[in-house]
Design an enzyme around this catalytic site. Structure first.
Site, PDB file in Angstrom:
ATOM      1  N   VAL A 126      34.822  -2.189  68.096  1.00 48.28           N
ATOM      2  CA  VAL A 126      33.659  -2.115  69.006  1.00 48.28           C
ATOM      3  C   VAL A 126      33.276  -0.693  69.393  1.00 48.28           C
ATOM      4  O   VAL A 126      32.239  -0.489  70.007  1.00 48.28           O
ATOM      5  CB  VAL A 126      33.835  -2.940  70.299  1.00 48.28           C
ATOM      6  CG1 VAL A 126      33.644  -4.409  70.044  1.00 48.28           C
ATOM      7  CG2 VAL A 126      35.119  -2.635  71.011  1.00 48.28           C
ATOM      8  N   SER A 128      43.600  -0.369  77.540  1.00 50.48           N
ATOM      9  CA  SER A 128      43.727   0.885  78.283  1.00 50.48           C
ATOM     10  C   SER A 128      44.770   1.762  77.632  1.00 50.48           C
ATOM     11  O   SER A 128      45.943   1.385  77.539  1.00 50.48           O
ATOM     12  CB  SER A 128      44.130   0.606  79.726  1.00 50.48           C
ATOM     13  OG  SER A 128      44.640   1.795  80.306  1.00 50.48           O
ATOM     14  N   TYR A 148      46.617  -1.790  88.153  1.00 58.50           N
ATOM     15  CA  TYR A 148      45.586  -2.097  87.157  1.00 58.50           C
ATOM     16  C   TYR A 148      45.016  -0.811  86.557  1.00 58.50           C
ATOM     17  O   TYR A 148      44.342  -0.827  85.538  1.00 58.50           O
ATOM     18  CB  TYR A 148      44.491  -2.966  87.771  1.00 58.50           C
ATOM     19  CG  TYR A 148      43.729  -3.786  86.755  1.00 58.50           C
ATOM     20  CD1 TYR A 148      44.361  -4.789  86.021  1.00 58.50           C
ATOM     21  CD2 TYR A 148      42.376  -3.562  86.529  1.00 58.50           C
ATOM     22  CE1 TYR A 148      43.660  -5.540  85.097  1.00 58.50           C
ATOM     23  CE2 TYR A 148      41.662  -4.307  85.609  1.00 58.50           C
ATOM     24  CZ  TYR A 148      42.309  -5.295  84.891  1.00 58.50           C
ATOM     25  OH  TYR A 148      41.603  -6.042  83.976  1.00 58.50           O
ATOM     26  N   GLY A 205      37.321 -10.895  70.142  1.00 59.47           N
ATOM     27  CA  GLY A 205      38.571 -10.722  70.893  1.00 59.47           C
ATOM     28  C   GLY A 205      39.641 -11.783  70.781  1.00 59.47           C
ATOM     29  O   GLY A 205      40.574 -11.784  71.578  1.00 59.47           O
ATOM     30  N   TYR A 261      37.670  -8.471  85.829  1.00 65.00           N
ATOM     31  CA  TYR A 261      38.781  -8.741  86.758  1.00 65.00           C
ATOM     32  C   TYR A 261      38.424  -8.149  88.124  1.00 65.00           C
ATOM     33  O   TYR A 261      37.731  -7.123  88.212  1.00 65.00           O
ATOM     34  CB  TYR A 261      40.081  -8.126  86.208  1.00 65.00           C
ATOM     35  CG  TYR A 261      41.273  -8.404  87.092  1.00 65.00           C
ATOM     36  CD1 TYR A 261      41.660  -9.715  87.383  1.00 65.00           C
ATOM     37  CD2 TYR A 261      42.011  -7.373  87.649  1.00 65.00           C
ATOM     38  CE1 TYR A 261      42.730  -9.987  88.211  1.00 65.00           C
ATOM     39  CE2 TYR A 261      43.098  -7.625  88.476  1.00 65.00           C
ATOM     40  CZ  TYR A 261      43.445  -8.943  88.760  1.00 65.00           C
ATOM     41  OH  TYR A 261      44.499  -9.212  89.585  1.00 65.00           O
TER      42      TYR A 261
HETATM   43  P1  NAI Z   1      43.957 -10.341  74.423  1.00 63.25           P
HETATM   44  O1  NAI Z   1      44.917  -9.198  74.242  1.00 63.25           O
HETATM   45  O2  NAI Z   1      44.277 -11.599  73.735  1.00 63.25           O
HETATM   46  O3  NAI Z   1      42.476  -9.872  74.035  1.00 63.25           O
HETATM   47  C1  NAI Z   1      42.025  -8.535  74.064  1.00 63.25           C
HETATM   48  C2  NAI Z   1      41.273  -8.320  72.759  1.00 63.25           C
HETATM   49  O4  NAI Z   1      40.621  -7.046  72.716  1.00 63.25           O
HETATM   50  C3  NAI Z   1      42.205  -8.391  71.535  1.00 63.25           C
HETATM   51  O5  NAI Z   1      41.773  -9.397  70.655  1.00 63.25           O
HETATM   52  C4  NAI Z   1      42.040  -7.018  70.913  1.00 63.25           C
HETATM   53  O6  NAI Z   1      42.239  -6.982  69.520  1.00 63.25           O
HETATM   54  C5  NAI Z   1      40.605  -6.682  71.343  1.00 63.25           C
HETATM   55  N1  NAI Z   1      40.302  -5.262  71.135  1.00 63.25           N
HETATM   56  C6  NAI Z   1      40.996  -4.188  71.619  1.00 63.25           C
HETATM   57  N2  NAI Z   1      40.463  -3.049  71.123  1.00 63.25           N
HETATM   58  C7  NAI Z   1      39.396  -3.405  70.352  1.00 63.25           C
HETATM   59  C8  NAI Z   1      38.445  -2.669  69.582  1.00 63.25           C
HETATM   60  N3  NAI Z   1      38.469  -1.330  69.516  1.00 63.25           N
HETATM   61  N4  NAI Z   1      37.500  -3.362  68.916  1.00 63.25           N
HETATM   62  C9  NAI Z   1      37.454  -4.723  68.952  1.00 63.25           C
HETATM   63  N5  NAI Z   1      38.327  -5.478  69.679  1.00 63.25           N
HETATM   64  C10 NAI Z   1      39.286  -4.817  70.355  1.00 63.25           C
HETATM   65  O7  NAI Z   1      43.901 -10.565  76.007  1.00 63.25           O
HETATM   66  P2  NAI Z   1      42.933 -11.417  76.961  1.00 63.25           P
HETATM   67  O8  NAI Z   1      43.631 -11.516  78.247  1.00 63.25           O
HETATM   68  O9  NAI Z   1      42.483 -12.646  76.274  1.00 63.25           O
HETATM   69  O10 NAI Z   1      41.711 -10.423  77.202  1.00 63.25           O
HETATM   70  C11 NAI Z   1      40.372 -10.786  77.035  1.00 63.25           C
HETATM   71  C12 NAI Z   1      39.505 -10.204  78.148  1.00 63.25           C
HETATM   72  O11 NAI Z   1      39.839 -10.850  79.381  1.00 63.25           O
HETATM   73  C13 NAI Z   1      39.691  -8.705  78.390  1.00 63.25           C
HETATM   74  O12 NAI Z   1      38.435  -8.137  78.711  1.00 63.25           O
HETATM   75  C14 NAI Z   1      40.587  -8.693  79.605  1.00 63.25           C
HETATM   76  O13 NAI Z   1      40.504  -7.481  80.330  1.00 63.25           O
HETATM   77  C15 NAI Z   1      39.979  -9.857  80.371  1.00 63.25           C
HETATM   78  N6  NAI Z   1      40.784 -10.369  81.468  1.00 63.25           N
HETATM   79  C16 NAI Z   1      42.096 -10.709  81.262  1.00 63.25           C
HETATM   80  C17 NAI Z   1      42.878 -11.127  82.309  1.00 63.25           C
HETATM   81  C18 NAI Z   1      44.332 -11.403  82.102  1.00 63.25           C
HETATM   82  O14 NAI Z   1      45.083 -11.437  83.086  1.00 63.25           O
HETATM   83  N7  NAI Z   1      44.774 -11.639  80.875  1.00 63.25           N
HETATM   84  C19 NAI Z   1      42.334 -11.280  83.673  1.00 63.25           C
HETATM   85  C20 NAI Z   1      40.926 -10.944  83.789  1.00 63.25           C
HETATM   86  C21 NAI Z   1      40.203 -10.500  82.715  1.00 63.25           C
END
Ligand code: NAI
Length: 272
Positions: free
Chosen positions: A67, A98, A160, A15, A150
């Site tokens: 994934v 989403s 959300y 990610g 979250y």
């Molecule tokens: P981000 O956008 O940098 O990371 C999300 C990642 O998911 C990206 O690297 C994306 O390429 C990957 N992804 C999406 N579809 C995919 C697939 N089919 N196969 C493989 N990878 C895939 O954003 P962030 O914030 O770093 O998100 C990381 C985690 O943290 C997520 O689970 C998010 O829900 C969670 N989170 C984020 C918060 C926020 O406010 N940013 C708060 C609480 C949890």
């Protein structure tokens, strides 16, 4: 300041999209603490993102995997086992997407094909990864898996949207699979429930600035940053948390257990 907490450990980081990503910061901190890592992301994200820069910095191979594809996950595990020359110690699942949010659909008007895809990418993918880890016997004893969640999994944050349901399922899978991995392999599985964080996925949520500022005001310590989240991930991959498993761990500056905040109440009484 590094403490060699992960000296000799090896792991896969899912990610890391760009330098704002929680996974990006975690990759940097794991390597600084002495770990060897493999980076992975969806093929499309690899094309769009800047992961090669991180790979170079961390001296890590990048292995593409969507994934939602069991074949991609199998291939990722096979290649990682080959790269590390055997089993490894940790996995970070830092993935969320989403489709209904992206297409601007209100929660009450969700498209169900989109919802299936959202649940598959954001939650069931953890099951798929854990199943591959178990079937391939890929993790060492006392290994550790962390996924990002979250607080909308427990309480309503209307904007959300369906991600709240995805996070509930994600936390449930961590608990349920955590039991089996604990019994069979002495591997632990936890979720970190992180503060709102300014990243690509975070900013995709409608009214994100409101979420962010409200949580920051409500939390006695303020919002936890992505750097601080990465530090917490390091501790959960380290040997200092060996008996922590099947938990949803709030990393949110105290937000989850704060009922009221004087400044917010005062501003409401002043009619601001
Ligand atoms: P981000 O956008 O940098 O990371 C999300 C990642 O998911 C990206 O690297 C994306 O390429 C990957 N992804 C999406 N579809 C995919 C697939 N089919 N196969 C493989 N990878 C895939 O954003 P962030 O914030 O770093 O998100 C990381 C985690 O943290 C997520 O689970 C998010 O829900 C969670 N989170 C984020 C918060 C926020 O406010 N940013 C708060 C609480 C949890």
């Amino acid at each position: 300041m590094a403490h060699h907490l992960l000296e000799g450990k090896k792991g896969i980081i899912f990610g890391a999209l760009d330098e704002k990503s929680i996974a990006w910061k975690t990759a940097q901190k794991c390597v600084a603490e002495g770990a060897e890592i493999v980076l992975t992301n969806a093929p499309i994200a690899l094309r769009m993102g800047a992961i090669n820069q991180l790979a170079e910095e961390c001296n890590a191979p990048v292995i593409p995997a969507d994934v939602t594809s069991p074949e991609d996950i199998q291939n990722l595990f096979d290649k990682s086992l080959e790269h590390f020359g055997g089993k490894f110690d940790f996995i970070l699942h830092s993935i969320g997407m989403s489709l209904n949010v992206r297409k601007g659909k209100h929660y009450t008007e969700a498209n169900y094909d989109f919802m299936h895809k959202t649940l598959d990418i954001s939650a069931i993918s953890l099951h798929r990864v854990l199943q591959a880890a178990l079937q391939k016997d890929a993790l060492n004893e006392w290994g550790s898996v962390v996924a990002l969640s979250y607080i909308a999994a427990q309480r309503v944050f209307p904007d959300y949207n369906e991600m709240a349901d995805a996070k509930s399922l994600l936390e449930s899978i961590a608990r349920s699979f955590g039991y089996h991995l604990g019994k069979q392999k002495k591997v632990r599985v936890n979720t970190i429930s992180q503060s709102p964080t300014i990243t690509t996925a975070g900013s995709g949520i409608k009214g994100f600035d409101g979420f962010y500022n409200y949580a920051d005001k409500m939390s006695p310590l303020g919002n936890a940053s992505s750097d601080e989240c990465a530090d917490y991930c390091v501790t959960l991959f380290s040997d200092y948390t060996r008996m922590v498993t099947m938990q949803n761990l709030f990393h949110d500056g105290g937000f989850s257990f704060t009922g009221m905040n004087e400044e917010i109440i005062r501003s409401l009484s002043n009619g601001e």
